[in-house]
Design a protein around this motif. Structure first.
Motif, short mmCIF file in Angstrom:
data_model
loop_
_atom_site.label_atom_id
_atom_site.label_comp_id
_atom_site.label_asym_id
_atom_site.label_seq_id
_atom_site.Cartn_x
_atom_site.Cartn_y
_atom_site.Cartn_z
N ASP A 1 75.22 18.54 25.40
CA ASP A 1 75.89 17.68 26.69
C ASP A 1 75.70 16.06 26.81
O ASP A 1 76.19 15.24 27.83
CB ASP A 1 74.34 18.15 27.39
N SER A 2 75.89 15.04 25.57
CA SER A 2 75.73 14.21 25.73
C SER A 2 77.36 14.01 25.68
O SER A 2 78.32 13.25 25.53
CB SER A 2 75.11 13.22 24.58
N GLU A 3 78.23 14.95 25.27
CA GLU A 3 79.63 14.85 25.47
C GLU A 3 80.14 14.50 26.66
O GLU A 3 79.59 14.31 27.68
CB GLU A 3 80.44 15.96 25.72
N SER A 4 80.83 13.49 27.34
CA SER A 4 81.62 12.95 28.01
C SER A 4 82.22 14.10 29.50
O SER A 4 82.65 14.59 29.27
CB SER A 4 82.91 11.96 27.75
N CYS B 11 81.88 31.75 31.74
CA CYS B 11 83.33 31.88 32.81
C CYS B 11 82.98 30.77 33.21
O CYS B 11 84.10 29.47 32.87
CB CYS B 11 83.79 32.52 34.22
N VAL B 12 81.89 29.73 32.89
CA VAL B 12 81.95 28.08 33.47
C VAL B 12 81.97 27.86 31.65
O VAL B 12 80.52 26.95 31.31
CB VAL B 12 80.48 28.28 33.69
N TYR B 13 83.20 27.08 31.18
CA TYR B 13 82.89 26.68 30.43
C TYR B 13 84.39 25.00 30.77
O TYR B 13 84.05 24.15 29.49
CB TYR B 13 83.59 26.74 28.97
N ALA C 280 78.61 18.42 33.15
CA ALA C 280 79.95 18.77 33.39
C ALA C 280 79.39 19.86 34.44
O ALA C 280 79.97 19.90 35.14
CB ALA C 280 80.88 18.83 33.26
N ASP C 281 79.44 20.92 33.32
CA ASP C 281 78.88 22.67 33.92
C ASP C 281 77.82 22.40 35.91
O ASP C 281 77.67 23.45 35.52
CB ASP C 281 78.59 23.79 32.82
N LYS C 282 77.32 21.35 34.94
CA LYS C 282 75.98 21.77 36.27
C LYS C 282 76.79 21.27 37.51
O LYS C 282 76.46 21.99 38.96
CB LYS C 282 74.95 20.34 36.26
N ARG C 283 77.79 20.90 37.53
CA ARG C 283 79.24 21.29 38.82
C ARG C 283 78.68 22.13 39.75
O ARG C 283 79.49 22.04 40.92
CB ARG C 283 80.08 19.53 38.49
N PHE C 284 79.83 22.84 39.06
CA PHE C 284 79.95 23.61 39.22
C PHE C 284 78.83 24.75 39.96
O PHE C 284 78.47 25.18 41.16
CB PHE C 284 80.40 24.80 38.23
N PHE C 285 77.74 24.11 39.70
CA PHE C 285 76.62 25.45 40.28
C PHE C 285 76.24 24.74 40.82
O PHE C 285 75.68 25.20 42.02
CB PHE C 285 75.62 25.43 38.71
#
Length: 283
Positions: free
Chosen positions: A20-23, A207-209, A241-246
């Motif tokens: 989660d620390s990735e850009s 599917c969310v990556y 960034a994955d949180k943006r999908f949800f």
């Protein structure tokens, strides 16, 4: 950085993934997607067990009493050519639903399929693991007792480069007639038979990556899901960034985390989760 499958518990396949620390930069997301492609290897860690692959790259694994044969390409065709932890979770959940009435899939998948044909579509199937596991579990349970016009009609879908691998795995598991493979590119206009009538069940595992595909996946879910469609999505949390999908799909879907299954602690400990998506806007 290429992920290797490393078991930390007996029930879960794990992979090293971006933290989660990735850009959150979109360009960095593209680079991360390339990093997710695993390397070919002679031994694959799946469901906590080392499996030596054949020269054809075939695994034979047992999930909740159901044997599944998986031909994979070591990631040569992209992320979809490998087995991933969210696929294991969704497979186990669907198989376990047969014996457990508290699972939401018990009524829709197992009980209702004894009365009529249930249409199930898996998105981003890759090797087809989830559809294959469910198809094998159903055929094992039915053992020739299924009545005509009942049972499961499972379609595993992915991009064109994965079609031959999915088709090979259907044949490998002798699931012709129960499982079929088709090309489905997210965000494009759906062929009529994908949404007319709406499927009973939509499945999606890991599917969310890849951030640029988020709006395309959301568009496909909106086009395909009816009021009564059961949408189950298993997901490995990798980046912020994955949180943006949800956050985005909350406009049209209510998101419910499913926790009442036996392996929840093992999977959640390794940030692999299962969600039900319930459509808010009527069709």
């Amino acid at each position: 950085m290429s992920p290797s499958l490393i078991a930390k518990s007996p029930s879960t396949i794990l992979s090293t993934t971006p933290s989660d620390s990735e850009s959150d930069d979109p360009l960095h997301s593209l680079l991360l997607a390339a990093d997710l492609i695993p390397l070919a290897q002679d031994v694959t860690k799946f469901a906590g067990v080392d499996y030596a692959t054949s020269q054809a790259g075939v695994l034979e694994v047992t999930l909740n009493g159901t044997i599944v044969k998986i031909k994979h390409d070591g990631g040569a065709a992209g992320c979809g050519g490998k087995v991933w932890p969210a696929g294991e979770l969704l497979s186990r959940y669907l198989i376990g639903a047969r014996e457990n009435e508290k699972y939401i899939a018990n009524e829709v998948v197992w009980k209702e399929s004894a009365k009529r044909k249930i249409r199930i579509i898996e998105l981003g199937s890759g090797t087809g693991l989830v559809g294959l596991a469910l198809g094998n579990a159903y055929n094992l349970a039915a053992r020739g007792n299924a009545v005509e016009d009942t049972g499961l009609d499972i379609i595993v879908t992915d991009q064109a480069n994965m079609l031959s691998l999915m088709a090979d795995n259907i044949q490998l598991n002798d699931l012709q007639g129960t499982v079929s493979a088709e090309v489905l590119d997210w965000g494009t206009d759906l062929p009529d038979h994908f949404a007319t009538p709406f499927p009973d069940v939509i499945l999606a595992a890991d599917c969310v990556y890849f951030e640029p595909s988020f709006p395309l996946l959301e568009k496909t879910l909106l086009a395909m899901a009816g009021d009564n469609t059961l949408v189950l999505m298993s997901y490995k949390r990798r980046r912020k960034a994955d949180k943006r999908f949800f956050q985005s799909i909350k406009k049209n879907f209510r998101i419910e985390e499913i926790k009442d299954y036996e392996e929840y602690k093992d999977f959640s400990r390794d940030t692999v989760f299962l969600y039900r998506l319930v459509r808010k806007t009527p069709r």
